[in-house]
Design an enzyme around this catalytic site. Structure first.
Site, mmCIF file in Angstrom:
data_model
loop_
_atom_site.group_PDB
_atom_site.id
_atom_site.type_symbol
_atom_site.label_atom_id
_atom_site.label_comp_id
_atom_site.label_asym_id
_atom_site.label_seq_id
_atom_site.Cartn_x
_atom_site.Cartn_y
_atom_site.Cartn_z
ATOM 1 N N SER A 90 -40.039 10.288 -0.349
ATOM 2 C CA SER A 90 -39.735 9.056 0.284
ATOM 3 C C SER A 90 -38.673 8.519 -1.033
ATOM 4 O O SER A 90 -37.592 9.026 -1.226
ATOM 5 C CB SER A 90 -40.870 7.937 0.018
ATOM 6 O OG SER A 90 -40.204 6.970 0.658
ATOM 7 N N THR A 91 -38.818 7.344 -1.665
ATOM 8 C CA THR A 91 -37.690 6.831 -2.476
ATOM 9 C C THR A 91 -37.535 7.828 -3.636
ATOM 10 O O THR A 91 -38.310 8.243 -4.494
ATOM 11 C CB THR A 91 -38.477 5.667 -3.308
ATOM 12 O OG1 THR A 91 -38.696 4.452 -2.066
ATOM 13 C CG2 THR A 91 -37.400 4.961 -3.994
ATOM 14 N N MET A 94 -42.769 5.831 -2.512
ATOM 15 C CA MET A 94 -43.726 4.688 -2.639
ATOM 16 C C MET A 94 -44.800 4.964 -1.472
ATOM 17 O O MET A 94 -44.693 5.588 -0.803
ATOM 18 C CB MET A 94 -42.933 3.492 -2.234
ATOM 19 C CG MET A 94 -41.961 3.042 -3.156
ATOM 20 S SD MET A 94 -41.020 1.423 -2.668
ATOM 21 C CE MET A 94 -39.515 1.792 -3.452
ATOM 22 N N ASP A 140 -48.299 7.942 1.282
ATOM 23 C CA ASP A 140 -48.291 8.831 2.758
ATOM 24 C C ASP A 140 -48.339 10.323 2.175
ATOM 25 O O ASP A 140 -47.778 10.715 1.003
ATOM 26 C CB ASP A 140 -46.846 8.661 3.316
ATOM 27 C CG ASP A 140 -46.738 9.354 4.631
ATOM 28 O OD1 ASP A 140 -47.721 9.577 5.368
ATOM 29 O OD2 ASP A 140 -45.446 9.290 4.933
ATOM 30 N N HIS A 176 -38.806 9.766 4.287
ATOM 31 C CA HIS A 176 -38.822 8.564 4.780
ATOM 32 C C HIS A 176 -37.108 8.309 4.904
ATOM 33 O O HIS A 176 -36.726 7.927 3.718
ATOM 34 C CB HIS A 176 -39.268 7.590 4.054
ATOM 35 C CG HIS A 176 -40.922 8.154 4.001
ATOM 36 N ND1 HIS A 176 -41.917 7.134 3.039
ATOM 37 C CD2 HIS A 176 -41.847 8.593 4.833
ATOM 38 C CE1 HIS A 176 -43.226 7.677 3.433
ATOM 39 N NE2 HIS A 176 -43.051 8.685 4.459
#
Length: 555
Positions: free
Chosen positions: A375-376, A494, A497, A401
């Protein structure tokens, strides 16, 4: 606003040619007590003038602007302050997505897709939440990186101070070496005081951060070659010391580590972070880690508290201390037996091998598929990991993401920068070994079928972990199709998940490896997996590809 932040607000600069957008974004950020919008300007030239004044931690930078656009301003901003975190903001068009990725190769750390109209921006709660999360995450990551840099500099000063320069009187050195205990007490006093004063001076509003060349920017860019990262070998780390040392009153135990996954880094960083120990963690991922520890692991600071609370008058209480390390050996053997039986042991049954993180034993599995969730900060980490996976025969499934359009560009960049062929997944797409399949934005990607009949499927089922695409449904489908012959990698991001899906992988007989905290932008997703006790390794991003190849082979 029930709680007032105990840390200084993050300093943010907004750069956008639209007065409406500037006003709305400024209002969204200013409503959060942890953020201070120090400027709102309409082009890159004005942004440079604000940057010259210093103190900016994060810049939200538009791409298309008059006078000086974002892509032109970006390297100039970084020239003024190499540590500033620049988040590119653009509407969801293929051209802007491509420019955003170009910006990331030039030093931008992230992007955020703006709604296409001011009306959508005003009511876009999703945009507001993503904006706040990314601004806070990158500002906090910057502060942590600088703390490590400052602590390392202070440690070097402390190490150099006991060695007298040629002009110093010679008798001082023998006096120190004769009595090591008294000597260490004496050194820790003045040296520690100087180091703490240095760190305090450097941390207040980060006034010294504008000196060019003083601190190098820590970032991953798409064009960078794989570079050496922190080389700790997490699996080989020794357990925490069985009996804490008893320094003189006021002395700090040098070997205690709050996070065994980064023992050597925290030996340096812990003094600088000591003044922030009472401050609640601002890393979104730490909430999950703390919850996991509270549910099934020992408190990470227990050994430290025990060491600090010991005083000379409490010498009689030192006898019970050896009882603590006696309990783990049975837990370890039980955990190993459970792991070998194919089921993930419960966290409460595991031996906390590294500051509350327990690793499952490695096992030789016939890896038929490699799965990656991120993600991030994920694009940079993906580029670095995938560069090292050239030659693998297994298919690689990735859920990052990211919104639609951006995933299309990401797939193109993976193909161009890593040498691996990457495709956005499509319904009924057959699976071929050695290729990379990326979940498209706004769709969950799953695998169906077995053997040669495996194929990809997409769906728009409800978001999981507030995300679509989500890592968990991908991992569940891989377990259903490949059984336990899966090697899963959880990269920076973050939330949590991938943690539940990773548990399914481990229960089926597969393995999970997570990126370590030191090299993660946000240690949320990998931290959740690590503290759930489902990982066989927690590694710096630069070491993940080699670890995967060790089990998945390659040519």
């Amino acid at each position: 606003m029930e709680e007032t932040p105990t840390h200084s607000p993050y300093k943010v600069l907004i750069v956008d040619d639209s007065a409406i957008v500037r006003g709305l974004v400024t209002r969204m950020l200013a409503e959060d007590a942890e953020i201070d919008v120090v400027g709102s300007v309409k082009n890159g030239e004005e942004a440079l003038a604000v940057m010259e004044d210093g103190g900016i931690e994060v810049v939200v930078l538009d791409i298309e602007m008059p006078v000086m656009d974002g892509l032109t301003a970006l390297p100039k901003l970084l020239e003024i302050d190499p540590t500033v975190r620049v988040i590119m903001a653009s509407t969801l068009t293929k051209r802007n997505a491509d420019i955003s990725f170009q910006a990331m190769t030039l030093g931008a750390v992230d992007y955020i897709p703006k709604p296409s109209s001011s009306k959508d921006l005003n009511v876009g709660e999703g945009f507001r939440a993503e904006l706040l999360d990314k601004v806070k995450a990158w500002a906090e990551q910057r502060r942590k990186m600088l703390e490590v840099e400052h602590a390392a500099a202070a440690a070097q000063k402390a190490e150099a101070s006991p060695t007298p320069p040629p002009s110093e009187p010679a008798p001082e050195k023998p006096a120190r070496s004769e009595d090591e205990t008294a000597d260490s007490d004496g050194e820790d006093g003045p040296a520690g005081g100087k180091a703490n004063a240095f760190r305090a001076e450097m941390s207040v509003e980060h006034q010294q951060l504008q000196k060019q060349g003083r601190i190098q920017r820590k970032r991953f860019t798409a064009e960078l070659r794989p570079r050496p990262m922190q080389r700790q070998q997490p699996v080989q780390m020794r357990p925490m010391p069985q009996q804490p040392q008893h320094p003189a009153p006021g002395a700090q135990p040098a070997s205690s580590s709050a996070d065994g996954g980064h023992a050597s880094a925290e030996k340096v960083a812990s003094p600088a972070q000591e003044s922030r120990a009472a401050t609640p963690s601002r890393d979104p991922g730490r909430l999950i880690r703390d919850a996991a520890i509270a549910a099934g692991g020992q408190a990470k600071t227990a050994p430290k508290v025990a060491a600090r609370s010991a005083t000379p008058s409490q010498a009689t209480r030192t006898a019970p201390q050896p009882k603590r390390p006696v309990a783990p050996p049975p837990q370890k053997s039980a955990a190993v037996r459970q792991a070998r039986s194919g089921s993930a042991p419960a966290p409460a049954k595991r031996m906390a091998t590294r500051g509350g993180i327990s690793l499952l034993p490695e096992k030789r599995i016939a890896v038929d598929a490699i799965a990656i969730g991120s993600s991030t900060g994920g694009p940079q980490a993906l580029f670095e990991v995938l560069r090292g996976l050239n030659g693998v025969r297994q298919p690689i499934f990735i859920t990052q993401h990211m919104p639609a359009t951006f995933t299309t560009i990401l797939a193109e960049h993976i193909t161009r920068l890593t040498g691996l062929k990457c495709q956005e997944a499509q319904n009924n797409m057959p699976i071929v070994g050695g290729q990379v399949y990326l979940a498209p934005g706004d769709y969950h990607m799953t695998v169906e079928g077995r053997g040669g009949g495996r194929h990809l499927m997409l769906n728009q089922n409800p978001p999981e972990n507030f995300c679509r695409p989500s890592v968990d449904p991908m991992l569940r489908s891989l377990v259903a199709s490949y059984g336990g012959n899966i090697l899963t990698v959880i990269l920076t991001g973050m939330g949590q998940d991938g943690m539940l899906g990773g548990r399914d992988v481990v229960n089926a007989g597969g393995m999970v490896v997570a990126q370590d905290e030191q090299t993660s932008v946000v240690w949320g997703m990998p931290g959740a997996a690590a503290h759930a006790g489902i990982c066989s390794a927690v590694l710096p991003v630069g070491g993940i590809a080699a670890y995967v190849k060790k089990f998945a082979g390659g040519r």
